[in-house]
Design a protein around this motif. Sequence first.
Motif, PDB file in Angstrom:
ATOM      1  N   PRO A  41       4.390   8.596   1.024  1.00  0.00           N
ATOM      2  CA  PRO A  41       3.197   7.969   1.619  1.00  0.00           C
ATOM      3  C   PRO A  41       2.462   7.048   0.645  1.00  0.00           C
ATOM      4  O   PRO A  41       1.825   6.220   0.991  1.00  0.00           O
ATOM      5  CB  PRO A  41       2.492   9.014   2.179  1.00  0.00           C
ATOM      6  N   LEU A  42       2.486   7.489  -0.673  1.00  0.00           N
ATOM      7  CA  LEU A  42       1.616   6.886  -1.719  1.00  0.00           C
ATOM      8  C   LEU A  42       2.171   5.479  -1.820  1.00  0.00           C
ATOM      9  O   LEU A  42       1.313   4.427  -1.930  1.00  0.00           O
ATOM     10  CB  LEU A  42       1.239   7.717  -3.107  1.00  0.00           C
ATOM     11  N   CYS A  43       3.414   5.503  -2.070  1.00  0.00           N
ATOM     12  CA  CYS A  43       3.936   4.041  -2.441  1.00  0.00           C
ATOM     13  C   CYS A  43       3.700   3.165  -1.069  1.00  0.00           C
ATOM     14  O   CYS A  43       3.573   1.825  -1.239  1.00  0.00           O
ATOM     15  CB  CYS A  43       5.502   4.284  -2.511  1.00  0.00           C
ATOM     16  N   PHE A  44       4.086   3.741   0.061  1.00  0.00           N
ATOM     17  CA  PHE A  44       3.775   2.899   1.177  1.00  0.00           C
ATOM     18  C   PHE A  44       2.398   2.346   1.441  1.00  0.00           C
ATOM     19  O   PHE A  44       2.069   1.237   1.587  1.00  0.00           O
ATOM     20  CB  PHE A  44       4.125   3.588   2.692  1.00  0.00           C
ATOM     21  N   PHE A  45       1.483   3.389   1.083  1.00  0.00           N
ATOM     22  CA  PHE A  45       0.034   3.024   1.183  1.00  0.00           C
ATOM     23  C   PHE A  45      -0.251   1.854   0.131  1.00  0.00           C
ATOM     24  O   PHE A  45      -1.007   0.961   0.262  1.00  0.00           O
ATOM     25  CB  PHE A  45      -1.000   4.204   0.977  1.00  0.00           C
ATOM     26  N   SER A  46       0.347   1.985  -1.063  1.00  0.00           N
ATOM     27  CA  SER A  46      -0.048   1.237  -2.165  1.00  0.00           C
ATOM     28  C   SER A  46       0.559  -0.332  -1.809  1.00  0.00           C
ATOM     29  O   SER A  46      -0.175  -1.281  -1.970  1.00  0.00           O
ATOM     30  CB  SER A  46       0.824   1.773  -3.666  1.00  0.00           C
ATOM     31  N   SER A  47       1.852  -0.393  -1.076  1.00  0.00           N
ATOM     32  CA  SER A  47       2.268  -1.849  -0.921  1.00  0.00           C
ATOM     33  C   SER A  47       1.490  -2.297   0.096  1.00  0.00           C
ATOM     34  O   SER A  47       1.247  -3.394   0.202  1.00  0.00           O
ATOM     35  CB  SER A  47       3.775  -1.485  -0.410  1.00  0.00           C
ATOM     36  N   VAL A  48       0.900  -1.738   1.259  1.00  0.00           N
ATOM     37  CA  VAL A  48       0.303  -2.169   2.301  1.00  0.00           C
ATOM     38  C   VAL A  48      -1.096  -2.637   1.758  1.00  0.00           C
ATOM     39  O   VAL A  48      -1.686  -3.546   2.068  1.00  0.00           O
ATOM     40  CB  VAL A  48      -0.141  -0.948   3.489  1.00  0.00           C
ATOM     41  N   VAL A  49      -1.644  -1.586   0.952  1.00  0.00           N
ATOM     42  CA  VAL A  49      -2.969  -2.243   0.169  1.00  0.00           C
ATOM     43  C   VAL A  49      -2.879  -3.808  -0.735  1.00  0.00           C
ATOM     44  O   VAL A  49      -3.577  -4.463  -0.680  1.00  0.00           O
ATOM     45  CB  VAL A  49      -3.806  -1.262  -0.395  1.00  0.00           C
ATOM     46  N   ALA A  50      -1.723  -3.626  -1.316  1.00  0.00           N
ATOM     47  CA  ALA A  50      -1.395  -4.750  -2.063  1.00  0.00           C
ATOM     48  C   ALA A  50      -1.487  -6.138  -1.147  1.00  0.00           C
ATOM     49  O   ALA A  50      -1.952  -7.124  -1.456  1.00  0.00           O
ATOM     50  CB  ALA A  50      -0.133  -4.823  -2.943  1.00  0.00           C
ATOM     51  N   ILE A  51      -0.714  -5.978  -0.157  1.00  0.00           N
ATOM     52  CA  ILE A  51      -0.532  -6.877   0.825  1.00  0.00           C
ATOM     53  C   ILE A  51      -1.953  -7.492   1.272  1.00  0.00           C
ATOM     54  O   ILE A  51      -2.197  -8.719   1.554  1.00  0.00           O
ATOM     55  CB  ILE A  51       0.438  -6.684   2.012  1.00  0.00           C
ATOM     56  N   ILE A  52      -2.641  -6.372   1.769  1.00  0.00           N
ATOM     57  CA  ILE A  52      -3.887  -6.643   2.316  1.00  0.00           C
ATOM     58  C   ILE A  52      -4.770  -7.461   1.102  1.00  0.00           C
ATOM     59  O   ILE A  52      -5.590  -8.363   1.386  1.00  0.00           O
ATOM     60  CB  ILE A  52      -4.868  -5.338   2.695  1.00  0.00           C
ATOM     61  N   GLY A  53      -4.722  -7.124  -0.141  1.00  0.00           N
ATOM     62  CA  GLY A  53      -5.404  -7.547  -1.038  1.00  0.00           C
ATOM     63  C   GLY A  53      -4.901  -9.130  -1.344  1.00  0.00           C
ATOM     64  O   GLY A  53      -5.580 -10.119  -1.529  1.00  0.00           O
ATOM     65  N   GLY A  54      -3.586  -9.353  -1.172  1.00  0.00           N
ATOM     66  CA  GLY A  54      -3.020 -10.977  -0.954  1.00  0.00           C
ATOM     67  C   GLY A  54      -3.682 -11.633   0.248  1.00  0.00           C
ATOM     68  O   GLY A  54      -3.971 -12.802  -0.152  1.00  0.00           O
ATOM     69  N   ALA A  55      -3.761 -10.902   1.066  1.00  0.00           N
ATOM     70  CA  ALA A  55      -4.278 -11.643   2.443  1.00  0.00           C
ATOM     71  C   ALA A  55      -5.539 -11.863   2.473  1.00  0.00           C
ATOM     72  O   ALA A  55      -6.094 -13.095   2.640  1.00  0.00           O
ATOM     73  CB  ALA A  55      -4.092 -10.929   3.670  1.00  0.00           C
TER      74      ALA A  55
END
Length: 368
Positions: A263-277
């Motif tokens: 879950p940490l890695c999935f959470f990290s990936s989603v937040v990174a995409i939100i940062g990019g957006a």
Amino acid sequence: MREWADFETREGDGGTVLAVTGPLTVSSIGPLDYRLRELDSLEAIDISGVSAIDTVGAWSIWRAATDLDAKITGASEKAERLIDAVKAAESSASIHPERLGLFERVAESMGEIVVEWGRGVLGIISFLGGTILAMGSVIRHPRRFPLVPIVRQFELVGVSALGIIGLMSFLIGIVIAQQGAVQLAQFGAEIYTINLTGRLAFRELGVLMTAIMVAGRSGSAFAAQIGTMKLTEEVDAMRTIGVSPMERLVLPRILSAVFMMIPLCFFSSVVAIIGGAFIANFALDIPFWTFLQRIREVVPITDVWVGLVKAPVFGLIVALSGCYQGMQVSGNAEDVGKRTTMAVVQAIFMVIVLDAFFAVFFTEVGWA
């Protein structure tokens, strides 16, 4: 009042004679020894006026007589025995060992590193085997399952890390999107910043940066906690009362790292995409929700699975390294710091090596 050794010179038949008086002992010979080293030549050293002598005094007089090519006269029976003993113990060996050449030193250092590395690999494999045996023992005896320690480690490794991992991932997403857009703008392909951010976040940087963060945060904590318990003999006390340290200390930490990395890695990936957006909304005039909607179209589901497959393996490496180094602590508190550092370095190195292996492997199986 302390009496110090002293001397005076007089002219003899064949040259200068040094007459030593007072005690020639370790507590009184200091000033005399410095003055003896400044003399140039003597015929003899007369120690008939010496009131007491020990090994240090005998060595100083014998050394001075040898350096100045003088003879020792007036020695008592005790002084003669001590001087003879000092003379018999003389060694011509160099105080410093012979320094090897550059090539030999480099080869020796490399050999020591390789041997130490091999021992470390064997030690970790053995430790992994012990962990598997502990897991088998818990499965055979479910009542010994350390549920409370595991839940506690779930909180420490996973829940408590959400804040720092989220902040790190958000900033990384901003950096990827901003720098990617700058480079892609040269070809008029800014829209592909979405592809770049999404695939990098899910496939590589999300899981890799999370593993590095967990190694620095939780892996070091595992090594320090277990190392301190080992140093204070709490681990030995657990064995004495019949409690397995592998089951109560190591297993909860390894299971928590393995399962919480997903879950940490999935959470990290989603937040990174939100940062990019977020940065794309201002720098590229790409609407926030359009960026997220486009992610669903350009990022294949295999990229998500690649990150989720890597996550538990990286978690195992981080926890295994931290627990292993903690169990190797011995001697003093300095070793705790040394082993903690080794745990973090070893975990990050192995994570990067395995990430390179996974990159080649998934490419070969068609998940590129």
